[in-house]
Design a protein around this motif. Structure first.
Motif, PDB file in Angstrom:
ATOM      1  N   ASN A 191       0.615  -1.280   0.071  1.00  0.00           N
ATOM      2  CA  ASN A 191      -0.008   0.186   0.145  1.00  0.00           C
ATOM      3  C   ASN A 191       0.812   1.274   0.072  1.00  0.00           C
ATOM      4  O   ASN A 191       0.474   2.310  -0.412  1.00  0.00           O
ATOM      5  CB  ASN A 191      -0.809  -0.125   1.317  1.00  0.00           C
ATOM      6  N   TRP A 192       1.935   1.226   0.607  1.00  0.00           N
ATOM      7  CA  TRP A 192       3.020   2.288   0.462  1.00  0.00           C
ATOM      8  C   TRP A 192       3.427   2.639  -1.020  1.00  0.00           C
ATOM      9  O   TRP A 192       3.435   3.702  -1.719  1.00  0.00           O
ATOM     10  CB  TRP A 192       4.194   2.092   1.335  1.00  0.00           C
ATOM     11  N   ILE A 193       3.693   1.567  -1.802  1.00  0.00           N
ATOM     12  CA  ILE A 193       3.952   1.646  -3.306  1.00  0.00           C
ATOM     13  C   ILE A 193       2.684   1.975  -3.960  1.00  0.00           C
ATOM     14  O   ILE A 193       3.008   2.854  -4.866  1.00  0.00           O
ATOM     15  CB  ILE A 193       4.514   0.241  -3.760  1.00  0.00           C
ATOM     16  N   ALA A 194       1.722   1.400  -3.903  1.00  0.00           N
ATOM     17  CA  ALA A 194       0.305   1.719  -4.433  1.00  0.00           C
ATOM     18  C   ALA A 194      -0.684   1.812  -3.481  1.00  0.00           C
ATOM     19  O   ALA A 194      -1.302   0.671  -3.283  1.00  0.00           O
ATOM     20  CB  ALA A 194       0.089   0.423  -5.706  1.00  0.00           C
ATOM     21  N   PRO A 195      -0.878   2.799  -2.947  1.00  0.00           N
ATOM     22  CA  PRO A 195      -2.179   2.737  -1.862  1.00  0.00           C
ATOM     23  C   PRO A 195      -3.521   2.351  -2.804  1.00  0.00           C
ATOM     24  O   PRO A 195      -3.778   2.724  -3.750  1.00  0.00           O
ATOM     25  CB  PRO A 195      -2.367   4.441  -1.718  1.00  0.00           C
ATOM     26  N   ALA A 196      -4.144   1.843  -1.948  1.00  0.00           N
ATOM     27  CA  ALA A 196      -5.579   1.175  -2.331  1.00  0.00           C
ATOM     28  C   ALA A 196      -6.432   2.288  -2.494  1.00  0.00           C
ATOM     29  O   ALA A 196      -6.779   2.982  -1.696  1.00  0.00           O
ATOM     30  CB  ALA A 196      -5.771   0.176  -1.033  1.00  0.00           C
ATOM     31  N   PRO A 197      -7.156   2.161  -3.717  1.00  0.00           N
ATOM     32  CA  PRO A 197      -7.817   3.415  -4.123  1.00  0.00           C
ATOM     33  C   PRO A 197      -9.374   3.312  -3.239  1.00  0.00           C
ATOM     34  O   PRO A 197      -9.661   2.132  -2.972  1.00  0.00           O
ATOM     35  CB  PRO A 197      -8.068   3.204  -5.402  1.00  0.00           C
ATOM     36  N   ARG A 198      -9.702   4.342  -2.730  1.00  0.00           N
ATOM     37  CA  ARG A 198     -11.046   4.236  -2.141  1.00  0.00           C
ATOM     38  C   ARG A 198     -11.981   5.523  -2.978  1.00  0.00           C
ATOM     39  O   ARG A 198     -11.645   6.369  -3.452  1.00  0.00           O
ATOM     40  CB  ARG A 198     -11.053   4.823  -0.690  1.00  0.00           C
ATOM     41  N   PRO A 199     -13.132   4.903  -3.231  1.00  0.00           N
ATOM     42  CA  PRO A 199     -14.349   5.929  -3.943  1.00  0.00           C
ATOM     43  C   PRO A 199     -14.385   6.993  -3.254  1.00  0.00           C
ATOM     44  O   PRO A 199     -14.327   7.098  -2.185  1.00  0.00           O
ATOM     45  CB  PRO A 199     -15.443   4.965  -4.011  1.00  0.00           C
ATOM     46  N   ASP A 200     -14.770   8.104  -4.025  1.00  0.00           N
ATOM     47  CA  ASP A 200     -15.090   9.574  -3.305  1.00  0.00           C
ATOM     48  C   ASP A 200     -16.611   9.351  -3.025  1.00  0.00           C
ATOM     49  O   ASP A 200     -17.570   9.601  -3.780  1.00  0.00           O
ATOM     50  CB  ASP A 200     -14.960  10.635  -4.706  1.00  0.00           C
ATOM     51  N   THR A 201     -16.725   9.050  -1.833  1.00  0.00           N
ATOM     52  CA  THR A 201     -18.167   8.750  -1.409  1.00  0.00           C
ATOM     53  C   THR A 201     -18.993  10.113  -1.156  1.00  0.00           C
ATOM     54  O   THR A 201     -20.246  10.081  -1.296  1.00  0.00           O
ATOM     55  CB  THR A 201     -18.106   7.833  -0.052  1.00  0.00           C
ATOM     56  N   CYS A 202     -18.307  11.191  -0.967  1.00  0.00           N
ATOM     57  CA  CYS A 202     -19.194  12.507  -0.880  1.00  0.00           C
ATOM     58  C   CYS A 202     -19.634  12.835  -2.214  1.00  0.00           C
ATOM     59  O   CYS A 202     -20.857  13.401  -2.174  1.00  0.00           O
ATOM     60  CB  CYS A 202     -17.965  13.384  -0.120  1.00  0.00           C
ATOM     61  N   THR A 203     -18.779  12.535  -3.279  1.00  0.00           N
ATOM     62  CA  THR A 203     -19.417  13.089  -4.361  1.00  0.00           C
ATOM     63  C   THR A 203     -20.346  12.053  -4.925  1.00  0.00           C
ATOM     64  O   THR A 203     -21.463  12.487  -5.645  1.00  0.00           O
ATOM     65  CB  THR A 203     -18.050  12.909  -5.436  1.00  0.00           C
TER      66      THR A 203
END
Length: 472
Positions: free
Chosen positions: A277-289
């Motif tokens: 995860n340091w090399i490629a942070p796990a993506p998270r959706p933009d829940t606010c949008t």
């Protein structure tokens, strides 16, 4: 009470010798043929699997049935996979009329995915030493229908699977298996309880699947690649082995609180995930949008009445529109995705290849191509095959179902998809029937409709084809 066949097959060492001679079997080291002759130990091993009559037990390498008869006494159904035809014939004869199927094939050629058709699956076996790691990786593939594994292995292999960081036994296989399973070394088994006597001791290990949320989200392919490279030269420091992935190792070491000179065996499973995860942070959706997205609200006839935000539509169960796409590969298998853990509805449930809501100002066909591109990174010709009415089974969504074929690789959007797999329609039929709770309810309705069309040999009259540049 055990059956007559089960009582008949309780063999002492002398009985095993005589039976093998009678059926013309000279134990083969290449096939890992070492026959357990300690009945008390066999009973103890089976007891560790906590088997009940609802279980479907797959036994690898049953031999002369030393474990099989005790499994049957628990009331379970048994699928015994035996490579040696002479032993398979012996088992057919001695377990005739029992709740047992004998499959005379190499276990490495068995497709474990067919087991999704069973509600509760447990795996038991005395794995041949020379192919034990291959069998493990095959039967413990992700996703797996197996709820418990109880395996007798070479003790050295058992120690590797259950090892802890900073130990000699801790290696790449350890991390790969423990990523998805909790492993417990139950007992060492002396070589003296087998005929012929093997050169080394064995051990019994139990593996239980981890909850998906036990581990942080991560890029699974990258993690496996790092593990493979990191353990490729055990005595070399990770900062040298992984320099192509990490330019500033000291900064990483401080952030993860690990030794900057660490070797592969010093990192725990969570630290390996932290490294990925340091090399490629796990993506998270933009829940606010996402919560403010506008959807058309429709009436019982799918006529637009107004627009509302995603949060209002879902919060009040208003009727709205959606698409589901089924993508087939050249082998006729369907890609299923497991929904991201971050989804506001049905997280970690299995779903159609791609799916999504029709947004304000969009048509169904436009949405289908957009979702396919956003979630799987492709654009292909789609066939419109059915329209489902809004109901509680579809979360009040009117759903158009599409299908398409692909010959190239998919590029799953990791912020939307936890993992995915191509599965044959027959496997999906069995899985949805035996464990419907594993799936998003909308998909179950879509798959039911698709399956009905498949069995009838046609599609609905409303079906039509369109290319990525066409509209409906």
């Amino acid at each position: 009470m055990p059956s007559a066949a089960a009582r008949k097959i309780r063999m002492k060492l002398s009985d095993i010798r005589a039976t093998l001679k009678e059926i013309g079997v000279l134990p083969s080291k290449a096939l890992g043929q070492n026959f357990l002759h300690d009945q008390n130990l066999a009973r103890w091993i089976v007891n560790q699997a906590d088997i009940n009559p609802k279980d479907y037990v797959v036994e690898i390498g049953p031999g002369l049935g030393a474990l099989t008869r005790f499994i049957l006494e628990k009331g379970a159904h048994v699928l015994a996979i035996e490579k040696d035809a002479r032993l398979a014939n012996f088992l057919h004869e001695h377990f005739r009329g029992e709740r047992v199927e004998i499959l005379n094939i190499d276990a490495l050629k068995f497709d474990p995915r067919v087991l999704f058709a069973q509600r509760e699956v447990k795996l038991i076996g005395n794995l041949p030493y020379n192919i034990s790691s291959q069998l493990l990786l095959k039967f413990l593939g992700d996703p797996s229908p197996i709820s418990l594994c109880l395996l007798m292995l070479q003790n050295e292999m058992a120690m590797r699977l259950s090892a802890s960081p900073c130990s000699h036994d801790y290696g790449a296989l350890t991390v790969r298996v423990q990523l998805h399973h909790r492993v417990k070394h139950l007992r060492r088994i002396p070589a003296t309880v087998f005929f012929p006597r093997p050169d080394v001791d064995s051990a019994v290990v139990r593996l239980l699947p981890r909850d998906r949320l036990d581990m942080p989200a991560h890029d699974h392919e990258l993690l496996l690649k790092l593990i493979r490279v990191g353990f490729s030269q055990r005595r070399k420091q990770l900062k040298k082995l992984l320099r192509q992935y990490v330019l500033d190792w000291d900064t990483l070491a401080r952030a993860l609180q690990i030794n900057p000179n660490a070797r592969a065996e010093e990192l725990s499973l969570l630290e390996w995930i932290g490294l990925a995860n340091w090399i490629a942070p796990a993506p998270r959706p933009d829940t606010c949008t996402a919560g403010s997205e506008l959807f058309p609200v429709v009436d019982e006839n799918d006529r637009i009445r107004r627009c509302a935000s995603r949060s209002e539509v879902h919060g009040n169960n208003l009727r709205h529109r959606a698409v589901h796409i089924l993508i087939f590969n050249q082998a006729g298998e369907v890609y299923l995705q497991q929904r991201s853990r971050w989804k506001d509805r049905h997280p970690l449930k299995w779903d159609s290849s791609a799916a999504g809501h029709v947004a304000d100002g969009e048509r169904y066909d436009d949405t289908a191509q957009r979702e396919l591109n956003e979630e799987l990174g492709v654009r292909v010709a789609l066939q419109k095959i059915a329209k489902l009415p809004a109901s509680e089974h579809t979360d009040q969504e009117f759903i158009w179902v599409y299908r398409g074929s692909i010959s190239s690789d998919l590029v799953p959007n990791k912020s939307e998809i936890e993992r995915g797999a191509f599965l044959s329609p027959s496997v999906i039929d069995g899985w949805t029937s035996s464990r419907p709770e594993d799936f998003a309810p909308g998909f179950l309705e879509c798959w039911k409709t698709h399956s009905q069309q498949r069995r009838s040999g046609g599609s609905l009259s409303v079906a039509q084809k369109f290319s990525p540049r066409q509209t409906a």
